[in-house]
Design an enzyme around this catalytic site. Structure first.
Site, PDB file in Angstrom:
ATOM      1  N   ASN A   9       0.868  -1.183   0.000  1.00  0.00           N
ATOM      2  CA  ASN A   9       0.000   0.000   0.000  1.00  0.00           C
ATOM      3  C   ASN A   9       0.901   1.229   0.000  1.00  0.00           C
ATOM      4  O   ASN A   9       1.519   1.537   1.023  1.00  0.00           O
ATOM      5  CB  ASN A   9      -0.886  -0.037   1.261  1.00  0.00           C
ATOM      6  CG  ASN A   9      -1.684   1.240   1.444  1.00  0.00           C
ATOM      7  OD1 ASN A   9      -1.812   2.043   0.524  1.00  0.00           O
ATOM      8  ND2 ASN A   9      -2.220   1.417   2.640  1.00  0.00           N
ATOM      9  N   TRP A  10       0.944   1.899  -1.136  1.00  0.00           N
ATOM     10  CA  TRP A  10       1.865   3.053  -1.251  1.00  0.00           C
ATOM     11  C   TRP A  10       1.302   4.296  -0.561  1.00  0.00           C
ATOM     12  O   TRP A  10       2.005   5.285  -0.418  1.00  0.00           O
ATOM     13  CB  TRP A  10       2.126   3.374  -2.717  1.00  0.00           C
ATOM     14  CG  TRP A  10       2.925   2.343  -3.470  1.00  0.00           C
ATOM     15  CD1 TRP A  10       3.322   1.104  -3.021  1.00  0.00           C
ATOM     16  CD2 TRP A  10       3.432   2.462  -4.803  1.00  0.00           C
ATOM     17  NE1 TRP A  10       4.039   0.460  -3.997  1.00  0.00           N
ATOM     18  CE2 TRP A  10       4.123   1.265  -5.105  1.00  0.00           C
ATOM     19  CE3 TRP A  10       3.363   3.462  -5.782  1.00  0.00           C
ATOM     20  CZ2 TRP A  10       4.739   1.048  -6.341  1.00  0.00           C
ATOM     21  CZ3 TRP A  10       3.971   3.244  -7.008  1.00  0.00           C
ATOM     22  CH2 TRP A  10       4.661   2.051  -7.274  1.00  0.00           C
ATOM     23  N   LYS A  11       0.037   4.269  -0.183  1.00  0.00           N
ATOM     24  CA  LYS A  11      -0.625   5.437   0.422  1.00  0.00           C
ATOM     25  C   LYS A  11      -0.445   6.664  -0.481  1.00  0.00           C
ATOM     26  O   LYS A  11      -0.398   6.510  -1.697  1.00  0.00           O
ATOM     27  CB  LYS A  11      -0.086   5.689   1.833  1.00  0.00           C
ATOM     28  CG  LYS A  11      -0.073   4.417   2.676  1.00  0.00           C
ATOM     29  CD  LYS A  11       0.161   4.671   4.127  1.00  0.00           C
ATOM     30  CE  LYS A  11       0.304   3.356   4.853  1.00  0.00           C
ATOM     31  NZ  LYS A  11       0.205   3.491   6.286  1.00  0.00           N
ATOM     32  N   HIS A  94      -9.241   0.751   5.008  1.00  0.00           N
ATOM     33  CA  HIS A  94      -7.966   1.006   5.701  1.00  0.00           C
ATOM     34  C   HIS A  94      -8.208   1.934   6.893  1.00  0.00           C
ATOM     35  O   HIS A  94      -9.040   2.836   6.819  1.00  0.00           O
ATOM     36  CB  HIS A  94      -6.959   1.628   4.729  1.00  0.00           C
ATOM     37  CG  HIS A  94      -5.574   1.640   5.276  1.00  0.00           C
ATOM     38  ND1 HIS A  94      -5.160   2.591   6.180  1.00  0.00           N
ATOM     39  CD2 HIS A  94      -4.525   0.811   5.086  1.00  0.00           C
ATOM     40  CE1 HIS A  94      -3.907   2.334   6.513  1.00  0.00           C
ATOM     41  NE2 HIS A  94      -3.497   1.264   5.865  1.00  0.00           N
ATOM     42  N   GLU A  96      -6.685   4.390   7.969  1.00  0.00           N
ATOM     43  CA  GLU A  96      -6.539   5.832   7.680  1.00  0.00           C
ATOM     44  C   GLU A  96      -7.794   6.373   7.010  1.00  0.00           C
ATOM     45  O   GLU A  96      -8.186   7.523   7.238  1.00  0.00           O
ATOM     46  CB  GLU A  96      -5.285   6.055   6.810  1.00  0.00           C
ATOM     47  CG  GLU A  96      -4.017   5.839   7.635  1.00  0.00           C
ATOM     48  CD  GLU A  96      -2.825   5.332   6.850  1.00  0.00           C
ATOM     49  OE1 GLU A  96      -2.818   5.404   5.604  1.00  0.00           O
ATOM     50  OE2 GLU A  96      -1.869   4.837   7.499  1.00  0.00           O
ATOM     51  N   GLU A 166      -5.219  -5.297  10.553  1.00  0.00           N
ATOM     52  CA  GLU A 166      -4.189  -4.287  10.764  1.00  0.00           C
ATOM     53  C   GLU A 166      -4.452  -3.557  12.078  1.00  0.00           C
ATOM     54  O   GLU A 166      -5.231  -2.594  12.113  1.00  0.00           O
ATOM     55  CB  GLU A 166      -4.213  -3.267   9.618  1.00  0.00           C
ATOM     56  CG  GLU A 166      -3.928  -3.866   8.270  1.00  0.00           C
ATOM     57  CD  GLU A 166      -3.361  -2.818   7.317  1.00  0.00           C
ATOM     58  OE1 GLU A 166      -2.234  -3.013   6.858  1.00  0.00           O
ATOM     59  OE2 GLU A 166      -4.024  -1.803   7.076  1.00  0.00           O
ATOM     60  N   GLY A 172       2.555   1.968  10.767  1.00  0.00           N
ATOM     61  CA  GLY A 172       3.471   3.093  10.597  1.00  0.00           C
ATOM     62  C   GLY A 172       4.160   3.504  11.890  1.00  0.00           C
ATOM     63  O   GLY A 172       4.767   4.572  11.959  1.00  0.00           O
ATOM     64  N   SER A 212       3.652  -2.511  10.287  1.00  0.00           N
ATOM     65  CA  SER A 212       5.108  -2.495  10.442  1.00  0.00           C
ATOM     66  C   SER A 212       5.767  -3.838  10.117  1.00  0.00           C
ATOM     67  O   SER A 212       6.700  -4.255  10.793  1.00  0.00           O
ATOM     68  CB  SER A 212       5.489  -2.026  11.850  1.00  0.00           C
ATOM     69  OG  SER A 212       5.005  -0.708  12.063  1.00  0.00           O
ATOM     70  N   GLY A 233       2.976  -1.248   4.264  1.00  0.00           N
ATOM     71  CA  GLY A 233       2.985   0.195   4.003  1.00  0.00           C
ATOM     72  C   GLY A 233       4.389   0.681   3.711  1.00  0.00           C
ATOM     73  O   GLY A 233       4.902   0.573   2.597  1.00  0.00           O
ATOM     74  N   GLY A 234       5.051   1.203   4.736  1.00  0.00           N
ATOM     75  CA  GLY A 234       6.371   1.825   4.568  1.00  0.00           C
ATOM     76  C   GLY A 234       7.369   0.994   3.776  1.00  0.00           C
ATOM     77  O   GLY A 234       8.039   1.504   2.859  1.00  0.00           O
TER      78      GLY A 234
HETATM   79  C1  PEP Z   1      -0.558  -0.059   6.102  1.00  0.00           C
HETATM   80  O1  PEP Z   1      -0.667   1.134   5.937  1.00  0.00           O
HETATM   81  O2  PEP Z   1      -1.416  -0.819   5.641  1.00  0.00           O
HETATM   82  C2  PEP Z   1       0.611  -0.533   6.855  1.00  0.00           C
HETATM   83  C3  PEP Z   1       0.580  -1.755   7.302  1.00  0.00           C
HETATM   84  O3  PEP Z   1       1.637   0.346   7.045  1.00  0.00           O
HETATM   85  P1  PEP Z   1       3.071   0.025   7.703  1.00  0.00           P
HETATM   86  O4  PEP Z   1       3.569  -1.258   7.071  1.00  0.00           O
HETATM   87  O5  PEP Z   1       3.928   1.193   7.334  1.00  0.00           O
HETATM   88  O6  PEP Z   1       2.847  -0.120   9.147  1.00  0.00           O
END
Ligand code: PEP
Length: 249
Positions: A9-11, A94, A96, A166, A172, A212, A233-234
């Site tokens: 997920n590039w957000k 998600h 967010e 999640e 994040g 993470s 994500g990251g």
């Molecule tokens: C996400 O945004 O779905 C996520 C899991 O982010 P991160 O891996 O950065 O925690």
């Protein structure tokens, strides 16, 4: 049997040039696992990403969509629009989107219906906040999120549903659920599905973990029997890190 999936997920990261650079780097990596691989760039880069990855082993997904087919919804994008640029998988729910854009279970149920009506695959996200876990309420919260947005569906619909657990406190933050915490919750999610739809459906649905996930913890998390992959994500913004996670299977 259910599939292993790793989705990035590039957000709201990467403009067009950065998208092209990252995709070139992703195409230079080798998949040495049986996991299905996907990336979800922002809307403006979906068409470019779709074309750049056509014929590769990497699918392109969207991060969101509206439930309406078209109309006066300024700033929104529909399932048909996504399909018109080659996209057949969409991430919905998600944390967010829930936190910053007020997406409720009710809205998400409509989005899920709209995506499935267009034969799209849905990666449905949910997860508890830190306070829920501290008060030992995490299973109730997660169970309700799943029931409220998905349990109006019939069993057949689940062939196009992927679940992504999640925990909000792990997204994040660098804080990860322990492999045991992830396994316990995934087993609870599968039991919740089994109680409603039976073991066959429950066993066929992929349940991803997100929060993470990094190259140094992916293998242990993915080794758990009810963890069928990750939503990343990251670490998805770096081709080598992302593929180290993909190849952790
Ligand atoms: C996400 O945004 O779905 C996520 C899991 O982010 P991160 O891996 O950065 O925690």
């Amino acid at each position: 049997m259910r599939k292993n999936i790793v989705a990035g997920n590039w957000k709201m990261n990467n403009d067009l040039a950065q998208t092209e650079t990252l995709i070139t780097a992703l195409k230079g990596q080798t998949i040495s696992s049986d996991a299905e691989v996907m990336v979800a760039p922002p809307f403006t880069n979906l068409w470019a990403a779709y074309n750049a990855l056509k014929g590769s082993d990497i699918e392109v997904a969207a991060q969101n969509m509206h439930f309406a087919e078209n109309g006066a919804y300024t700033g929104e994008v529909s399932a048909s629009m996504l399909k018109s640029v080659g996209i057949t998988t969409v991430i919905l729910g998600h944390s967010e989107r829930r936190a910053y854009f007020n997406e409720t279970d009710e809205i998400l149920a409509k989005k899920v219906d709209a995506a499935l009506a267009k034969d799209m695959r849905v990666i449905f996200c949910f997860g508890e906040e830190l306070a829920d876990r501290k008060s030992d309420n995490h299973e109730t919260v997660v169970g309700d999120q799943i029931k409220n947005a998905l349990f109006h569906l019939d069993a057949a619909a689940f062939k196009n549903i992927v679940l992504a657990y999640e925990p909000v406190w792990a997204i994040g933050t660098g804080e990860t659920a322990s492999p045991e915490q992830a396994q316990d919750m995934h087993a609870f999610i599968r039991k919740t599905l089994a109680d409603k739809y039976g073991a066959e459906v429950a066993d066929s649905v992929s349940i991803l973990y997100g929060g993470s996930v990094k190259p140094n913890n992916a293998k242990e998390i993915f080794s758990k029997p009810d963890v069928d992959g990750g939503l990343i994500g990251g670490a998805a913004l770096n081709a080598e890190d992302f593929f180290a996670i993909v190849n952790a299977f």
